[in-house]
Design a protein around this motif. Structure first.
Motif, PDB file in Angstrom:
ATOM      1  N   GLY A   1      -2.284   2.175  -5.051  1.00 42.02           N
ATOM      2  CA  GLY A   1      -1.942   3.571  -4.825  1.00 42.02           C
ATOM      3  C   GLY A   1      -2.853   4.533  -5.562  1.00 42.02           C
ATOM      4  N   ASP A   2      -2.653   5.825  -5.315  1.00 39.23           N
ATOM      5  CA  ASP A   2      -3.582   6.849  -5.802  1.00 39.23           C
ATOM      6  C   ASP A   2      -3.015   7.738  -6.900  1.00 39.23           C
ATOM      7  OD1 ASP A   2      -1.839   8.057  -3.733  1.00 39.23           O
ATOM      8  OD2 ASP A   2      -3.002   9.853  -4.193  1.00 39.23           O
ATOM      9  N   THR A   3      -1.791   7.459  -7.366  1.00 33.94           N
ATOM     10  CA  THR A   3      -1.222   8.335  -8.398  1.00 33.94           C
ATOM     11  C   THR A   3      -0.671   7.509  -9.571  1.00 33.94           C
ATOM     12  OG1 THR A   3       1.088   8.335  -7.633  1.00 33.94           O
ATOM     13  CG2 THR A   3      -0.406   9.926  -6.583  1.00 33.94           C
ATOM     14  N   PRO A   4      -0.488   8.149 -10.726  1.00 28.91           N
ATOM     15  CA  PRO A   4       0.158   7.448 -11.850  1.00 28.91           C
ATOM     16  C   PRO A   4       1.537   6.895 -11.486  1.00 28.91           C
ATOM     17  CG  PRO A   4      -0.900   9.444 -12.639  1.00 28.91           C
ATOM     18  CD  PRO A   4      -0.993   9.483 -11.140  1.00 28.91           C
ATOM     19  N   HIS A   5       2.244   7.558 -10.548  1.00 32.73           N
ATOM     20  CA  HIS A   5       3.554   7.049 -10.108  1.00 32.73           C
ATOM     21  C   HIS A   5       3.413   5.657  -9.489  1.00 32.73           C
ATOM     22  CE1 HIS A   5       5.720  10.791 -10.791  1.00 32.73           C
ATOM     23  NE2 HIS A   5       4.788  11.449 -10.137  1.00 32.73           N
ATOM     24  N   ASP A   6       2.330   5.475  -8.701  1.00 38.03           N
ATOM     25  CA  ASP A   6       2.104   4.164  -8.062  1.00 38.03           C
ATOM     26  C   ASP A   6       1.866   3.089  -9.121  1.00 38.03           C
ATOM     27  OD1 ASP A   6       1.521   4.822  -4.942  1.00 38.03           O
ATOM     28  OD2 ASP A   6       0.748   6.412  -6.217  1.00 38.03           O
ATOM     29  N   ILE A   7       1.042   3.454 -10.098  1.00 33.27           N
ATOM     30  CA  ILE A   7       0.690   2.482 -11.143  1.00 33.27           C
ATOM     31  C   ILE A   7       1.950   2.085 -11.917  1.00 33.27           C
ATOM     32  CG2 ILE A   7      -0.840   2.036 -13.129  1.00 33.27           C
ATOM     33  CD1 ILE A   7      -2.595   3.045 -10.875  1.00 33.27           C
TER      34      ILE A   7
ATOM     35  N   PHE B   1       0.824  -1.211   0.000  1.00 33.80           N
ATOM     36  CA  PHE B   1       0.000   0.000   0.000  1.00 33.80           C
ATOM     37  C   PHE B   1       0.856   1.258   0.000  1.00 33.80           C
ATOM     38  CE2 PHE B   1      -3.026  -3.038   1.736  1.00 33.80           C
ATOM     39  CZ  PHE B   1      -4.249  -2.602   1.245  1.00 33.80           C
ATOM     40  N   ASP B   2       0.434   2.210  -0.813  1.00 37.38           N
ATOM     41  CA  ASP B   2       0.917   3.586  -0.710  1.00 37.38           C
ATOM     42  C   ASP B   2       0.263   4.193   0.554  1.00 37.38           C
ATOM     43  OD1 ASP B   2       1.790   6.266  -1.604  1.00 37.38           O
ATOM     44  OD2 ASP B   2      -0.354   6.562  -1.983  1.00 37.38           O
ATOM     45  N   ILE B   3       0.757   5.316   1.023  1.00 34.70           N
ATOM     46  CA  ILE B   3       0.186   5.924   2.240  1.00 34.70           C
ATOM     47  C   ILE B   3      -0.703   7.132   1.911  1.00 34.70           C
ATOM     48  CG2 ILE B   3       0.722   7.139   4.405  1.00 34.70           C
ATOM     49  CD1 ILE B   3       3.140   5.333   4.735  1.00 34.70           C
ATOM     50  N   ASP B   4      -0.082   8.232   1.463  1.00 36.85           N
ATOM     51  CA  ASP B   4      -0.833   9.492   1.304  1.00 36.85           C
ATOM     52  C   ASP B   4      -1.809   9.413   0.137  1.00 36.85           C
ATOM     53  OD1 ASP B   4       0.581  11.293   3.320  1.00 36.85           O
ATOM     54  OD2 ASP B   4       2.260  10.512   2.162  1.00 36.85           O
ATOM     55  N   GLY B   5      -3.065   9.690   0.410  1.00 35.52           N
ATOM     56  CA  GLY B   5      -4.089   9.636  -0.637  1.00 35.52           C
ATOM     57  C   GLY B   5      -4.632   8.231  -0.862  1.00 35.52           C
ATOM     58  N   THR B   6      -4.006   7.248  -0.222  1.00 37.13           N
ATOM     59  CA  THR B   6      -4.438   5.852  -0.373  1.00 37.13           C
ATOM     60  C   THR B   6      -4.977   5.322   0.958  1.00 37.13           C
ATOM     61  OG1 THR B   6      -2.824   5.476  -2.125  1.00 37.13           O
ATOM     62  CG2 THR B   6      -3.685   3.517  -1.002  1.00 37.13           C
ATOM     63  N   LEU B   7      -4.153   5.381   2.009  1.00 37.50           N
ATOM     64  CA  LEU B   7      -4.592   4.943   3.345  1.00 37.50           C
ATOM     65  C   LEU B   7      -5.103   6.121   4.167  1.00 37.50           C
ATOM     66  CD1 LEU B   7      -1.565   2.617   4.215  1.00 37.50           C
ATOM     67  CD2 LEU B   7      -3.871   1.868   3.567  1.00 37.50           C
TER      68      LEU B   7
HETATM   69 MG   LIG Z   1      -0.131   8.649  -2.630  1.00 45.16          MG
END
Ligand SMILES: [Mg+2]
Length: 228
Positions: free
Chosen positions: A172-178, A6-12
């Motif tokens: 995650g919540d950003t294109p970087h996560d994907i 899991f990503d943290i900010d914007g995700t959890l």
């Molecule tokens: Mg995030």
């Protein structure tokens, strides 16, 4: 076995900008420079990458000593900034983590741009740090893809059993996560609780896109598909 990262900010969680505020406070305290007018992007990037851009913007030499001074000040300021800002845990997160923690066939870790200690402070603030037993963090790499590799290595060390990267799920919540999930051959899930719209995330072709964790069924289905 499935490994959820899991990503943290914007995700959890949503920290209400506490991380950025702590960055800016640290720059001011350590280097005497106000950085409130910069246009450096924070979301989805590693702390190391953000710090590098801030140092360049401020004309501060990017070396080990500067980083150590900055990091200490950032971590000192972060709890107070969490208090100051109006953050929260995102919808459905605690229920999902409860569900996953009860299963023997899933391991839950972090894949975040936060430095490790910052991640603990943010998650600890909301009482959810105990769900995560390993992770990849933003202390060393400007590139999130390398953090993803660290997270998988940490999972291997933690679990002590072999697994393939297609058994890993990056959320995650950003294109970087994907993109970083793709780079390691993981299953990739985008969640629209951050600052990116469903359209923006869909453009990066995640395996699954969900609005929030309030309806976790599609996520659980992808996670526990037979062939994984
Ligand atoms: Mg995030």
């Amino acid at each position: 076995m499935r490994i959820c990262l899991f990503d943290i900010d914007g995700t959890l969680i949503r920290s209400g900008g506490a991380g950025q505020l702590a960055f800016e406070n640290a720059m001011e305290v350590v280097f005497g420079i106000k950085t409130t007018n910069h246009s450096i992007p924070f979301r989805g990037r590693t702390d190391r990458a953000i710090m590098g851009d801030l140092f360049a913007y401020c004309g501060v030499e990017n070396n080990h000593q500067s980083w150590q001074l900055f990091l200490k000040a950032y971590l000192d300021h972060l709890p107070g900034c969490m208090d100051e800002r109006d953050g929260d845990v995102l919808p459905g997160v605690v229920d999902l983590l409860d569900q996953l923690s009860q299963r023997q066939d899933v391991a839950v870790g972090l894949l975040t741009g936060n430095v490790a200690e910052g991640a603990q402070i943010k998650l600890g603030y909301f009482g959810i740090a105990h769900y995560f037993h390993f992770g990849g963090y933003g202390d060393h790499h400007p590139q999130r893809e390398l953090v993803a590799q660290d997270a998988v290595s940490a999972a291997r060390l933690h679990l002590g059993i072999p697994f393939e990267n297609k058994q890993v799920c990056v959320i995650g919540d950003t294109p970087h996560d994907i993109r970083c999930g793709r780079a390691i051959g993981a299953v990739v899930v985008g969640v629209c609780t951050g600052s990116h719209s469903a359209n923006e995330l869909a453009a990066t072709s995640p395996d699954l896109l969900i609005e929030t964790f309030s309806q976790p069924e599609p996520l659980l289905e992808v996670l526990f598909r037979e062939h994984l």
